[in-house]
Each structure stands twice: as structure tokens, then as C-alpha cells.
Write an enzyme that holds these catalytic residues in place. Sequence first.
Site, mmCIF file in Angstrom:
data_model
loop_
_atom_site.group_PDB
_atom_site.id
_atom_site.type_symbol
_atom_site.label_atom_id
_atom_site.label_comp_id
_atom_site.label_asym_id
_atom_site.label_seq_id
_atom_site.Cartn_x
_atom_site.Cartn_y
_atom_site.Cartn_z
ATOM 1 C CD GLU A 1 47.762 40.196 119.571
ATOM 2 O OE1 GLU A 1 46.961 40.352 118.632
ATOM 3 O OE2 GLU A 1 48.323 41.149 120.143
ATOM 4 C CG ASN B 1 45.811 41.770 115.331
ATOM 5 O OD1 ASN B 1 44.685 41.690 115.817
ATOM 6 N ND2 ASN B 1 46.907 41.634 116.055
ATOM 7 C CG HIS C 1 43.434 41.006 118.821
ATOM 8 N ND1 HIS C 1 44.494 41.742 119.290
ATOM 9 C CD2 HIS C 1 42.350 41.790 119.036
ATOM 10 C CE1 HIS C 1 44.065 42.891 119.766
ATOM 11 N NE2 HIS C 1 42.768 42.949 119.628
ATOM 12 C CG ASP D 1 41.642 41.294 127.210
ATOM 13 O OD1 ASP D 1 40.975 42.196 127.760
ATOM 14 O OD2 ASP D 1 41.752 41.168 125.989
HETATM 15 P P1 PGA Z 1 39.261 48.581 120.051
HETATM 16 O O1 PGA Z 1 39.882 47.164 120.378
HETATM 17 O O2 PGA Z 1 37.834 48.517 120.442
HETATM 18 O O3 PGA Z 1 40.050 49.528 120.905
HETATM 19 O O4 PGA Z 1 39.439 48.805 118.604
HETATM 20 C C1 PGA Z 1 39.168 46.041 120.004
HETATM 21 C C2 PGA Z 1 40.003 44.831 120.310
HETATM 22 O O5 PGA Z 1 41.231 44.922 120.167
HETATM 23 O O6 PGA Z 1 39.448 43.808 120.694
#
Ligand code: PGA
Length: 241
Positions: free
Chosen positions: A140, A133, A135, A64
Site C-alpha cells: 500500500e 490507490n 498498490h 497475497d
Molecule cells: P481489482 O484489484 O482487480 O479488483 O481492481 C486490483 C488490485 O488491487 O491489485
Amino acid sequence: MNIERFDDEHALAEALATRVLQAILVNPALVLGLPTGRTPLALYRELRERSAIDWSGVRTFNLDEFAGLAGDHPGSYRAFMQAELFDHVSIRPENIGMLDGRAPDLRAECRRYEAAIAACGGIDLQILGIGANGHIGFNEPADGLCAHTHIAELEQQTREANAQRFGGDWTAVPERALSMGMATILGARNIVMIATGAEKAEAVRAMVEGLITTQVPASFLQVHRRVDVMLDDDASRLLTL
Ligand code: PGA
């Protein structure tokens, strides 16, 4: 899903770096899907330290990118990837696949990305993190999920989680991003999900032991045949299996 537990994030990163480098040795033209965020930092550090491996045939696609940011903006995932990995290994610039958040036509940019992945024969090994969350990429929790690369509206929680790279101000984090979709991710031949820290424990439990639901996009990994879930003790502590 194959669950692998590690004492800490360093042991996890060492094991995953070894797996990635072995995959490159076996297939020098490996197509690798890559994540950004806090979780893969230890992995990229390990890969930098073992940079003698020849990356010149490897192709990568990142999950992304923020919409509206130039690649040299310090908050962009392009800048993150250059600093954490690409500037330190022998990958060819033309073999780096990134979404362009500044493309004049973002929908066309999403279609270009899908076509570029297909033209490489698909992703051999996709490494993923998980949001607190649930995702994956910027898919999301929602009533419905997008199959292919698309423009995503980001949740406040996701913007807050990214605030550090925007001077600590979550409102400075773009509201939109471009992201691989669920089919793009699930189309990878092999998937490795990595999660560390207690703040991921509930999302990990829902991903591994919960029902498949669009409210936990990572739960769709249950339908894929070749998913390894690499966890530290804290992230795995709510698993009952
Ligand atoms: P993080 O993000 O490694 O910064 O916790 C993981 C994600 O949101 O895919």
C-alpha cells in the site's frame, strides 16, 4: 515500460491468455506469479476455456492472501484461485504456491514463501493488477515499502474494494494480509501489469508517467527492464505519452 492498448477487457484477456499459454508451451515448468481481484477474472475465464494445455509442470505463486482466513473461507484468495482457475486446469496441487493466512507464525510463513520462490529459481512471468490507490499486491502507499514477503496492514479503500466477497461489508474484510514485497515482485524476470476501467486511469498515469515514489508502489515498475502494461481504453485515457 511497454504500453499495450486494447479496445476492451476481453481483447486484453485474450491476448494475455495467449501469451501465458505460449509461455507454458515454450517452458512447461514455467513459474507464474498470479493476481486476484476483478481485473484478472476475464483472463482466468480465457484460460479455463483453453484448458487443454498441459499445466502439470507449471508452478504458481499468488501475490497475497488475507491473514486469519482458512483456505476454504469464501473470501480467501485460495478459494478465489481454486474456483477461477486451479480447479479447471491440470495444475498439480503441490505446484500451487499460496500464502497460508492461518499459519501459526505468520512471519515464518512469509520466510517460507520467499524460500519457496527462490527454490523454484524465481518467477518467470508475474501478472499484476493495480489498486486505484497505486498498490501492487498488498504493498500500500506509505512512507516506506517492504522488500520481501511481509504482513501488511490494509487501507480502508482496499478493504472496501474487497467487500464483495465478504457479504458487501468492508469491516468484515481482514485488516491484515500477507503479501509479496517490492523486491519479490521486481525479482520476476518478466512482468505484465493489467488494468481496466476508468477508476484505474489516475493510478495508471501515476505508475507510468509519475515520479517513482513509495506513495505509488506501482511506480517502481519503471525500474524493471521487462514490464508490459496492458490497458483498456478507459484505463489508458489519462496517459499523455
Ligand atoms: P481489482 O484489484 O482487480 O479488483 O481492481 C486490483 C488490485 O488491487 O491489485
